[in-house]
Design an enzyme around this catalytic site. Structure first.
Site, PDB file in Angstrom:
ATOM      1  N   LYS A  20      -1.814  -0.997  -3.985  1.00 36.90           N
ATOM      2  CA  LYS A  20      -2.856  -0.002  -3.771  1.00 36.90           C
ATOM      3  C   LYS A  20      -2.132   1.338  -3.759  1.00 36.90           C
ATOM      4  O   LYS A  20      -1.280   1.593  -2.904  1.00 36.90           O
ATOM      5  CB  LYS A  20      -3.549  -0.230  -2.442  1.00 36.90           C
ATOM      6  CG  LYS A  20      -4.616   0.792  -2.191  1.00 36.90           C
ATOM      7  CD  LYS A  20      -5.517   0.358  -1.061  1.00 36.90           C
ATOM      8  CE  LYS A  20      -5.389   1.275   0.131  1.00 36.90           C
ATOM      9  NZ  LYS A  20      -5.611   2.681  -0.203  1.00 36.90           N
ATOM     10  N   TYR A  23       0.863  -1.172   0.000  1.00 36.22           N
ATOM     11  CA  TYR A  23       0.000   0.000   0.000  1.00 36.22           C
ATOM     12  C   TYR A  23       0.900   1.222   0.000  1.00 36.22           C
ATOM     13  O   TYR A  23       1.603   1.481   0.967  1.00 36.22           O
ATOM     14  CB  TYR A  23      -0.863  -0.086   1.257  1.00 36.22           C
ATOM     15  CG  TYR A  23      -1.746   1.090   1.622  1.00 36.22           C
ATOM     16  CD1 TYR A  23      -1.652   2.331   1.004  1.00 36.22           C
ATOM     17  CD2 TYR A  23      -2.700   0.944   2.621  1.00 36.22           C
ATOM     18  CE1 TYR A  23      -2.483   3.373   1.377  1.00 36.22           C
ATOM     19  CE2 TYR A  23      -3.530   1.989   3.000  1.00 36.22           C
ATOM     20  CZ  TYR A  23      -3.404   3.197   2.374  1.00 36.22           C
ATOM     21  OH  TYR A  23      -4.219   4.224   2.755  1.00 36.22           O
TER      22      TYR A  23
HETATM   23  C1  NAY Z   1      -7.589   3.477   2.916  1.00 38.89           C
HETATM   24  O1  NAY Z   1      -6.680   2.724   3.227  1.00 38.89           O
HETATM   25  O2  NAY Z   1      -8.619   3.556   3.569  1.00 38.89           O
HETATM   26  C2  NAY Z   1      -7.410   4.335   1.748  1.00 38.89           C
HETATM   27  O3  NAY Z   1      -6.311   4.571   1.323  1.00 38.89           O
HETATM   28  C3  NAY Z   1      -8.578   4.926   1.099  1.00 38.89           C
HETATM   29  C4  NAY Z   1      -8.111   5.986   0.180  1.00 38.89           C
HETATM   30  C5  NAY Z   1      -8.409   7.342   0.756  1.00 38.89           C
HETATM   31  N1  NAY Z   1      -7.191   8.026   0.985  1.00 38.89           N
HETATM   32  C6  NAY Z   1      -6.777   8.432   2.185  1.00 38.89           C
HETATM   33  C7  NAY Z   1      -5.478   9.141   2.255  1.00 38.89           C
HETATM   34  O4  NAY Z   1      -7.420   8.249   3.167  1.00 38.89           O
HETATM   35  O5  NAY Z   1     -10.486   7.375  -0.306  1.00 38.89           O
HETATM   36  C8  NAY Z   1      -9.275   8.071  -0.221  1.00 38.89           C
HETATM   37  C9  NAY Z   1      -9.526   9.497   0.196  1.00 38.89           C
HETATM   38  O6  NAY Z   1     -10.214   9.518   1.423  1.00 38.89           O
HETATM   39  C10 NAY Z   1     -10.350  10.227  -0.857  1.00 38.89           C
HETATM   40  O7  NAY Z   1      -9.731  10.136  -2.105  1.00 38.89           O
HETATM   41  C11 NAY Z   1     -10.566  11.689  -0.481  1.00 38.89           C
HETATM   42  O8  NAY Z   1      -9.402  12.424  -0.662  1.00 38.89           O
END
Ligand code: NAY
Length: 296
Positions: A166, A138
């Site tokens: 990811k 990730y």
């Molecule tokens: C996770 O592990 O939950 C994720 O990486 C989800 C991805 C999210 N990124 C972060 C940094 O939390 O869904 C995104 C993000 O919330 C979304 O793009 C809004 O910026």
């Protein structure tokens, strides 16, 4: 693996008043997302608050998800934690639950003291070799890539269970670079919901994100329509979606709680401090309007 594609909520883990996983709500929530046709679920990442839970709680969430799914959707569990040893234990436990893949962030916190990617590589190697499950490092920001992206990917490709990544980055060219330099060997998921469709042009198989908890069916429909060639629909939707995300981000945990309660009748509770602590409630009409704008 043919099933590892499409739109996957980065599962929000319902929490009770004491800030621990609320198992009854979790079961209800999992079943709801699966029944809605989500292509898979990503457990215990940033959105799932895996880093804020203890080892036993993380194992419990994985067990519950596996039992509720009963193979209906593929599951990938984020097992990365502060120590390599705990990550390895979580990986083995995930394998014993029969999930479809494991994922891990690079070393947390101490990563910054190592100027090379050696620490991240060793961490990933230990986790990947702990099970036979497909492994998905990730990437958040640029952790682990300080020696150069392509060189690092080449090293990761030597791990026998390395299956994909990811990629939580807004840098689309970086996603493309990983796609072509891995010569089609990796199943890539994008992590920026704002770029769900755009990232598909960079060779991703799917998208994993927090907003798919709230807008899963719509996002799935739009991404599939885009893949079938409906660029105009995707453009219209993505602009509205991006504007909505920008508006709610400063208050995102409260938005998720209120929106999911309003739309699905599931209470995911408050985020575990320090996360979510600055959040204020939204006006109900405001949440309803944001929901409706994207759904329409
Ligand atoms: C996770 O592990 O939950 C994720 O990486 C989800 C991805 C999210 N990124 C972060 C940094 O939390 O869904 C995104 C993000 O919330 C979304 O793009 C809004 O910026």
């Amino acid at each position: 693996n043919e099933r590892l594609k499409g739109v996957w909520p980065a599962l929000l883990t319902p929490m009770n008043e004491a800030g621990r996983p609320d198992i009854a709500q979790l079961e209800k929530w999992l079943d709801l997302l699966i029944t809605q046709g989500m292509d898979g679920l990503y457990l215990l990442g940033s959105t799932g608050q895996g880093f804020l839970l203890g080892e036993t709680e993380r194992k419990k969430v994985t067990e519950v998800a596996s039992a509720v799914s009963g193979g209906r959707v593929p599951l990938i569990v984020q097992v990365g934690s502060m120590t390599t040893a705990e990550s390895v234990r979580l990986a083995r436990h995930a394998a014993s639950c029969g999930v479809d893949g494991i994922s891990s962030v690079a070393p947390v916190y101490y990563s910054s003291s190592d100027g090379s990617s050696a620490m991240a590589l060793k961490h990933y190697e230990s986790i990947a070799s702990a099970t036979d499950l497909p492994f998905f490092p990730y990437q958040l920001g640029t952790s682990g890539f300080s020696d150069g992206l392509v060189g690092f990917i080449d090293k990761l490709l030597q791990l026998p269970t390395m299956a994909g990544m990811k990629l939580t980055t807004n840098n689309l060219l970086e996603i493309s670079t990983i796609s072509y330099s891995s010569r089609g060997k990796l199943t890539l998921f994008s992590g920026a919901d704002e770029l769900m469709c755009h990232a598909a042009l960079c060779g991703t198989s799917g998208a994993i994100g927090s907003f798919y908890n709230v807008f899963g069916p719509e996002c799935r429909f739009v991404r599939n329509s885009f893949l079938e060639g409906n660029v105009a629909l995707a453009t219209d939707f993505m602009l509205i979606f991006q504007e909505m995300i920008a508006e709610v981000l400063p208050n995102v945990w409260t938005f998720f709680r209120q929106a999911i309660l309003m739309r699905y009748g599931v209470d995911i509770g408050s985020a575990i401090p320090p996360v979510g602590n600055t959040n204020r409630p939204w006006k109900e009409e405001k949440v309803a309007a944001l929901l409706q704008r994207v759904i329409d």
